[in-house]
Design a protein around this motif. Sequence first.
Motif, PDB file in Angstrom:
ATOM      1  N   TRP A  90      43.638  41.630  25.443  1.00  0.00           N
ATOM      2  CA  TRP A  90      43.109  41.223  26.754  1.00  0.00           C
ATOM      3  C   TRP A  90      41.609  41.480  26.794  1.00  0.00           C
ATOM      4  O   TRP A  90      41.165  42.616  26.938  1.00  0.00           O
ATOM      5  N   ARG A  91      40.835  40.432  26.651  1.00  0.00           N
ATOM      6  CA  ARG A  91      39.403  40.509  26.847  1.00  0.00           C
ATOM      7  C   ARG A  91      39.019  39.404  27.825  1.00  0.00           C
ATOM      8  O   ARG A  91      39.220  38.225  27.555  1.00  0.00           O
ATOM      9  N   ASP A  92      38.501  39.832  28.993  1.00  0.00           N
ATOM     10  CA  ASP A  92      38.248  38.887  30.096  1.00  0.00           C
ATOM     11  C   ASP A  92      39.506  38.076  30.396  1.00  0.00           C
ATOM     12  O   ASP A  92      39.450  36.867  30.672  1.00  0.00           O
ATOM     13  N   PHE A  93      40.634  38.761  30.349  1.00  0.00           N
ATOM     14  CA  PHE A  93      41.915  38.087  30.544  1.00  0.00           C
ATOM     15  C   PHE A  93      42.137  37.818  32.031  1.00  0.00           C
ATOM     16  O   PHE A  93      41.991  38.724  32.861  1.00  0.00           O
ATOM     17  N   PRO A  94      42.532  36.596  32.402  1.00  0.00           N
ATOM     18  CA  PRO A  94      42.685  36.230  33.821  1.00  0.00           C
ATOM     19  C   PRO A  94      43.992  36.759  34.412  1.00  0.00           C
ATOM     20  O   PRO A  94      44.899  35.995  34.743  1.00  0.00           O
ATOM     21  N   LEU A  95      44.068  38.061  34.566  1.00  0.00           N
ATOM     22  CA  LEU A  95      45.316  38.693  34.997  1.00  0.00           C
ATOM     23  C   LEU A  95      45.704  38.283  36.413  1.00  0.00           C
ATOM     24  O   LEU A  95      46.878  38.012  36.691  1.00  0.00           O
ATOM     25  N   VAL A  96      44.744  38.258  37.322  1.00  0.00           N
ATOM     26  CA  VAL A  96      45.076  37.924  38.712  1.00  0.00           C
ATOM     27  C   VAL A  96      45.637  36.507  38.800  1.00  0.00           C
ATOM     28  O   VAL A  96      46.641  36.264  39.487  1.00  0.00           O
ATOM     29  N   ALA A  97      45.021  35.579  38.096  1.00  0.00           N
ATOM     30  CA  ALA A  97      45.531  34.196  38.112  1.00  0.00           C
ATOM     31  C   ALA A  97      46.945  34.142  37.539  1.00  0.00           C
ATOM     32  O   ALA A  97      47.815  33.426  38.054  1.00  0.00           O
ATOM     33  N   GLY A  98      47.184  34.916  36.468  1.00  0.00           N
ATOM     34  CA  GLY A  98      48.518  34.933  35.876  1.00  0.00           C
ATOM     35  C   GLY A  98      49.561  35.496  36.816  1.00  0.00           C
ATOM     36  O   GLY A  98      50.683  34.975  36.903  1.00  0.00           O
ATOM     37  N   VAL A  99      49.208  36.552  37.535  1.00  0.00           N
ATOM     38  CA  VAL A  99      50.150  37.140  38.488  1.00  0.00           C
ATOM     39  C   VAL A  99      50.358  36.222  39.680  1.00  0.00           C
ATOM     40  O   VAL A  99      51.492  36.050  40.162  1.00  0.00           O
ATOM     41  N   ARG A 100      49.291  35.604  40.161  1.00  0.00           N
ATOM     42  CA  ARG A 100      49.429  34.673  41.297  1.00  0.00           C
ATOM     43  C   ARG A 100      50.394  33.544  40.970  1.00  0.00           C
ATOM     44  O   ARG A 100      51.159  33.097  41.831  1.00  0.00           O
ATOM     45  N   ALA A 101      50.380  33.094  39.744  1.00  0.00           N
ATOM     46  CA  ALA A 101      51.285  32.010  39.351  1.00  0.00           C
ATOM     47  C   ALA A 101      52.742  32.443  39.426  1.00  0.00           C
ATOM     48  O   ALA A 101      53.633  31.596  39.507  1.00  0.00           O
ATOM     49  N   LEU A 102      52.974  33.744  39.433  1.00  0.00           N
ATOM     50  CA  LEU A 102      54.341  34.269  39.449  1.00  0.00           C
ATOM     51  C   LEU A 102      54.818  34.705  40.826  1.00  0.00           C
ATOM     52  O   LEU A 102      56.021  34.856  41.039  1.00  0.00           O
ATOM     53  N   VAL A 103      53.885  34.921  41.764  1.00  0.00           N
ATOM     54  CA  VAL A 103      54.274  35.514  43.054  1.00  0.00           C
ATOM     55  C   VAL A 103      54.051  34.576  44.238  1.00  0.00           C
ATOM     56  O   VAL A 103      54.183  34.998  45.386  1.00  0.00           O
ATOM     57  N   GLY A 104      53.713  33.350  43.975  1.00  0.00           N
ATOM     58  CA  GLY A 104      53.583  32.402  45.068  1.00  0.00           C
ATOM     59  C   GLY A 104      52.308  32.591  45.865  1.00  0.00           C
ATOM     60  O   GLY A 104      51.242  32.863  45.311  1.00  0.00           O
ATOM     61  N   GLU A 105      52.415  32.478  47.195  1.00  0.00           N
ATOM     62  CA  GLU A 105      51.240  32.507  48.060  1.00  0.00           C
ATOM     63  C   GLU A 105      50.788  33.914  48.427  1.00  0.00           C
ATOM     64  O   GLU A 105      49.824  34.081  49.169  1.00  0.00           O
ATOM     65  N   ARG A 106      51.466  34.916  47.937  1.00  0.00           N
ATOM     66  CA  ARG A 106      51.108  36.288  48.312  1.00  0.00           C
ATOM     67  C   ARG A 106      49.730  36.661  47.761  1.00  0.00           C
ATOM     68  O   ARG A 106      49.413  36.340  46.611  1.00  0.00           O
ATOM     69  N   PRO A 107      48.909  37.378  48.537  1.00  0.00           N
ATOM     70  CA  PRO A 107      47.613  37.834  48.020  1.00  0.00           C
ATOM     71  C   PRO A 107      47.804  38.855  46.904  1.00  0.00           C
ATOM     72  O   PRO A 107      48.755  39.641  46.910  1.00  0.00           O
ATOM     73  N   VAL A 108      46.897  38.835  45.943  1.00  0.00           N
ATOM     74  CA  VAL A 108      46.932  39.740  44.797  1.00  0.00           C
ATOM     75  C   VAL A 108      45.622  40.521  44.758  1.00  0.00           C
ATOM     76  O   VAL A 108      44.543  39.927  44.816  1.00  0.00           O
ATOM     77  N   VAL A 109      45.729  41.848  44.677  1.00  0.00           N
ATOM     78  CA  VAL A 109      44.565  42.728  44.682  1.00  0.00           C
ATOM     79  C   VAL A 109      44.514  43.486  43.358  1.00  0.00           C
ATOM     80  O   VAL A 109      45.522  44.065  42.941  1.00  0.00           O
ATOM     81  N   LEU A 110      43.356  43.488  42.706  1.00  0.00           N
ATOM     82  CA  LEU A 110      43.161  44.170  41.429  1.00  0.00           C
ATOM     83  C   LEU A 110      42.175  45.316  41.584  1.00  0.00           C
ATOM     84  O   LEU A 110      41.086  45.133  42.141  1.00  0.00           O
TER      85      LEU A 110
END
Length: 317
Positions: A90-110
């Motif tokens: 994971w280098r500059d890995f788009p984790l928030v985008a990946g999690v958002r794709a799994l949790v629908g419209e819920r906000p994601v905080v990192l």
Amino acid sequence: MQTDLSAALDIGGTKIAGALVDPRGRLLVRAARPTPADKDGATVMRAVAEVLGELAAAPDWVRVAAVGIGSAGPVDAATGTVSPVNIPGWRDFPLVAGVRALVGERPVVLVGDGVAMTAAEHWQGAARGHANALCMVVSTGVGGGLVLNGRLHPGPTGNAGHIGHISVDVDGDPCPCGSRGCVERIASGPNIARRALAHGWQPGPDGDTSAAGVAAAAHAGDPVALRSFERAARALAAGIAATATLVEIDIAVIGGGVAGAGEVLFRPLRAALRDYATLSFVSGLTVVPAQMGTDAGVVGAAAAAQQSRLDAFVPTP
């Protein structure tokens, strides 16, 4: 349907933990997978997806309002990316985008893992009731986070309070971060052990050359082991005092494996703090052990998600 729960992820180099957390900080559902840190980024993300999938299969998932992530860092909350030192894939890995794709419209905080630990200790642990606090994880590395004016202060990228990379020895050893004499270079577990071994400490019959082995020797009175912990304590005290002088915290909470050494660490730390925190507005600073233990990451990630969700309903002036 009431949406009052947070889904939380705690991502480290050895384990990915997840939980559904209620507004009182109770963990209703847990899930975990080993971190495939030696694999590529997509494989690590699949482990994250498995944890989230297990949480999503629980009946209470429909009550989840937001998702919080506490990750080993560096993290960049502004871009939603992570580059954990201990997860090379994971280098500059788009984790928030990946999690958002799994949790629908819920906000994601990192946030960074040190910030997550801080949120947990302020919400449910040793910093509860304190408006201004520094919380630290002293383990393989040294991380931390800040509470200012009663609120978690993650900073623009989610890394505020990263005390491990404050320099406390301007002519000190080079640190992997690129600086010199960082708190982490002196006070982390591996560096406590490295110094003890370099100065002639010999491990016991079990051959344990870790900081835990040095701590056991220090408890038994070994002078080299004691000096290694005393030096680590002075580095921590210098970093804590500098932070307190800058932002006027009144308590420092220390967790992580090195804190498990107990008074071998805390006794010289409190003594050294009297040498560094000398101005009137920081002289009352206290240092205490953390209380949240291994649940700090998920509880703190949930707390960060809750704070972000509440902020979304505060009108902008």
